[in-house]
Structures are given as C-alpha cells and as structure tokens.
Design a protein around this motif. Structure first.
Motif, PDB file in Angstrom:
ATOM      1  N   ASP A 142     -42.210  -8.760  10.310  1.00  0.00           N
ATOM      2  CA  ASP A 142     -40.786  -8.999  10.070  1.00  0.00           C
ATOM      3  C   ASP A 142     -39.967  -7.850  10.643  1.00  0.00           C
ATOM      4  O   ASP A 142     -38.833  -8.040  11.080  1.00  0.00           O
ATOM      5  N   GLY A 143     -40.555  -6.656  10.608  1.00  0.00           N
ATOM      6  CA  GLY A 143     -39.840  -5.480  11.079  1.00  0.00           C
ATOM      7  C   GLY A 143     -40.780  -4.512  11.773  1.00  0.00           C
ATOM      8  O   GLY A 143     -41.998  -4.562  11.609  1.00  0.00           O
ATOM      9  N   ILE A 144     -40.198  -3.631  12.569  1.00  0.00           N
ATOM     10  CA  ILE A 144     -40.975  -2.603  13.258  1.00  0.00           C
ATOM     11  C   ILE A 144     -40.336  -1.243  13.010  1.00  0.00           C
ATOM     12  O   ILE A 144     -39.113  -1.094  13.081  1.00  0.00           O
ATOM     13  N   VAL A 145     -41.166  -0.282  12.669  1.00  0.00           N
ATOM     14  CA  VAL A 145     -40.741   1.112  12.567  1.00  0.00           C
ATOM     15  C   VAL A 145     -41.399   1.860  13.725  1.00  0.00           C
ATOM     16  O   VAL A 145     -42.619   1.764  13.919  1.00  0.00           O
ATOM     17  N   VAL A 146     -40.595   2.580  14.497  1.00  0.00           N
ATOM     18  CA  VAL A 146     -41.087   3.284  15.679  1.00  0.00           C
ATOM     19  C   VAL A 146     -41.082   4.787  15.427  1.00  0.00           C
ATOM     20  O   VAL A 146     -40.016   5.414  15.405  1.00  0.00           O
ATOM     21  N   PRO A 147     -42.244   5.402  15.215  1.00  0.00           N
ATOM     22  CA  PRO A 147     -42.282   6.860  15.076  1.00  0.00           C
ATOM     23  C   PRO A 147     -41.998   7.517  16.429  1.00  0.00           C
ATOM     24  O   PRO A 147     -42.555   7.102  17.455  1.00  0.00           O
ATOM     25  N   HIS A 177     -37.355  -7.716  13.542  1.00  0.00           N
ATOM     26  CA  HIS A 177     -36.196  -6.842  13.427  1.00  0.00           C
ATOM     27  C   HIS A 177     -36.639  -5.389  13.564  1.00  0.00           C
ATOM     28  O   HIS A 177     -37.714  -5.018  13.081  1.00  0.00           O
ATOM     29  N   ILE A 178     -35.835  -4.584  14.220  1.00  0.00           N
ATOM     30  CA  ILE A 178     -36.142  -3.154  14.315  1.00  0.00           C
ATOM     31  C   ILE A 178     -35.660  -2.491  13.026  1.00  0.00           C
ATOM     32  O   ILE A 178     -34.463  -2.314  12.809  1.00  0.00           O
ATOM     33  N   ASP A 179     -36.608  -2.147  12.156  1.00  0.00           N
ATOM     34  CA  ASP A 179     -36.239  -1.509  10.888  1.00  0.00           C
ATOM     35  C   ASP A 179     -35.780  -0.073  11.093  1.00  0.00           C
ATOM     36  O   ASP A 179     -35.044   0.468  10.275  1.00  0.00           O
TER      37      ASP A 179
END
Length: 255
Positions: A142-147, A177-179
């Motif tokens: 649903d979402g992506i977190v990019v370190p 969605h980009i979280d």
C-alpha cells in the motif's frame, strides 16, 4: 486489512534492513500486530531478530513458488512481539522460477491475501536492487518508505526508483503510495549530512518524513545479538528514532 509497507531503495547500505526490523519492533511496542517479511536472499532481517536462517522448515521462497501456505511459513518472534516470514539463500532462485513459470510480480500480493486481516501492519524488507522480488513487494504494498543515507550520492538512483514507482502505479498497483523518504545514518555534527538533508527536503518536500534516524553505534550492534534496537537498548538514540518513526507513520497512514 493491515497496511503493507515496503522498505525499498535499490542503493545498498542505506539502512533498509535496519529500518524494516526496527520499524516492525516499534510498531509492536505501540500495540500493533505486525508481520515482518524478509524478501532479501541475504536473510539479514531474519538473522537480525534472532532466527537461524539455516534451520527453517519453510521460508518466503516456498510461499512465492506455491509450495507452502503463507501461514505455515510464519515464525513467531516472542522477544520482539512480531511475526516473521523468513528468508535465506534459497530465495535467490525465486526470480528465475517466477519468470519461468509466468507468475510475475503479483505472487506476493496473492500470498498475503489470506493473512492480511490478521495484522495492522506488514513490513517488507526489500533487496537492494529493482528485480522481480522488489516488484513483488511494490505490487503487494500500500505504501513505500525509502531509506536515504545522508551522505554523498544520496540522490543517486532516487530518480530511477521514483520512475519505477510511477510505472508500477500505472500498470500493476494504482493504490501504491509513497509514505515517505526516511533520512538515515545522519550525523548532525557533519556539515555534509546536514546539506544532504536540506537537499532532500528541497527536492521532495512533504514526501520527506520528519523523523531522522541518527548514526548510532547501538543500532549497528543490535543485529549481531539477534535483537531489534528496542530489545537491545531501548534508551538509545536509535530506538527513540524508530519509535518516533512508528508514531509518525501511524498518524500519517492511519495504521
């Protein structure tokens, strides 16, 4: 339905596994039911929570190729309070199998359908490359977190990743969605780190999460003990940062 969050960046060494493990642990501390999925053949997330990757009865590999039900491969990590879908070197073969058998990038999403309702959050630790495994993660998410590491070349590859995300949104997962972009390994005493941090905010604005993960020795030590930072040293700056991240994402995504 639990929210599926992929922790992804094709650039290695930016803190994907550290963020996956400790975000999962922090969400569990907030009372959430959490599943951590190790989707990297190196199996670092598996080892980081104290599970022996060489003694698995089943792993995410068997789940992806349809040899095992998802629930049967899940391991309970009592100390951290999370469930784990583990990985080991067998996962290296998954991309070939998925391509040869025409399973494509939707296999993980299908595998999670029957277990999603059991969790508030499902965190996926992605490999450091944009391969079929990462595509499976982003198609299921649903979402992506990019370190993003606050060092030189921090923006390297981000444009490619954003392009990939846009393609997946258009063709495979319109709800992705980009979280947020998560600044990691930040040393506020370092001028370059501060400059990179400001540059990220300048380029990506509100997509950059407010939480900043500091460079922290205790964070680096925890995996060697098979513990999340919250189990290893809950008073450390690293633990405080990941608790803050869990709270921020909970508010932002209504976890």
């Amino acid at each position: 339905m639990g929210r599926v969050i992929a922790i992804a960046n094709q650039k290695g060494g930016v803190g994907k596994t550290t963020s996956s493990v400790n975000l999962a642990a922090a969400l569990a501390r907030l009372g959430k039911n959490v599943l951590l999925i190790d989707l990297d053949p190196q199996g670092n997330a598996t080892v980081s929570v104290g599970v022996n990757k060489d003694q698995l009865n089943a792993s995410v590999f068997e789940v992806l190729i349809g040899e095992c039900k998802t629930k049967a491969a899940i391991v309970r990590v009592e100390q951290t309070g999370i469930d784990l879908l583990p990985a080991n070197g067998d996962l290296t073969a998954a991309e070939v199998v998925l391509l040869e058998e025409g399973m494509g990038p939707k296999r993980l999403r299908k595998a999670l359908k029957k277990v999603r309702e059991q969790y508030d959050a499902i965190i996926i630790d992605c490999p450091p490359t944009l391969n079929m495994l990462t595509l499976n993660a982003l198609t299921a998410a649903d979402g992506i977190v990019v370190p993003v590491q606050c060092e030189f070349f921090a923006l390297e590859g981000l444009s490619s990743l954003m392009s990939t995300i846009a393609t997946i949104q258009g063709e495979l997962n319109p709800d992705l969605h980009i979280d947020g972009l998560l600044r990691t390994m930040h040393d506020r005493r370092n001028n370059l780190a501060n400059d990179v941090s400001h540059e990220l905010v300048s380029h990506f604005g509100v997509k950059v999460l407010q939480t900043i993960v500091p460079r922290n020795v205790r964070l680096a030590e925890a995996p060697s003990h098979g513990e999340s930072i919250l189990d290893y040293d809950v008073a450390s700056n690293g633990a405080i940062a990941y608790l803050a991240l869990a709270n921020e994402l909970t508010r932002k995504t209504q976890l």
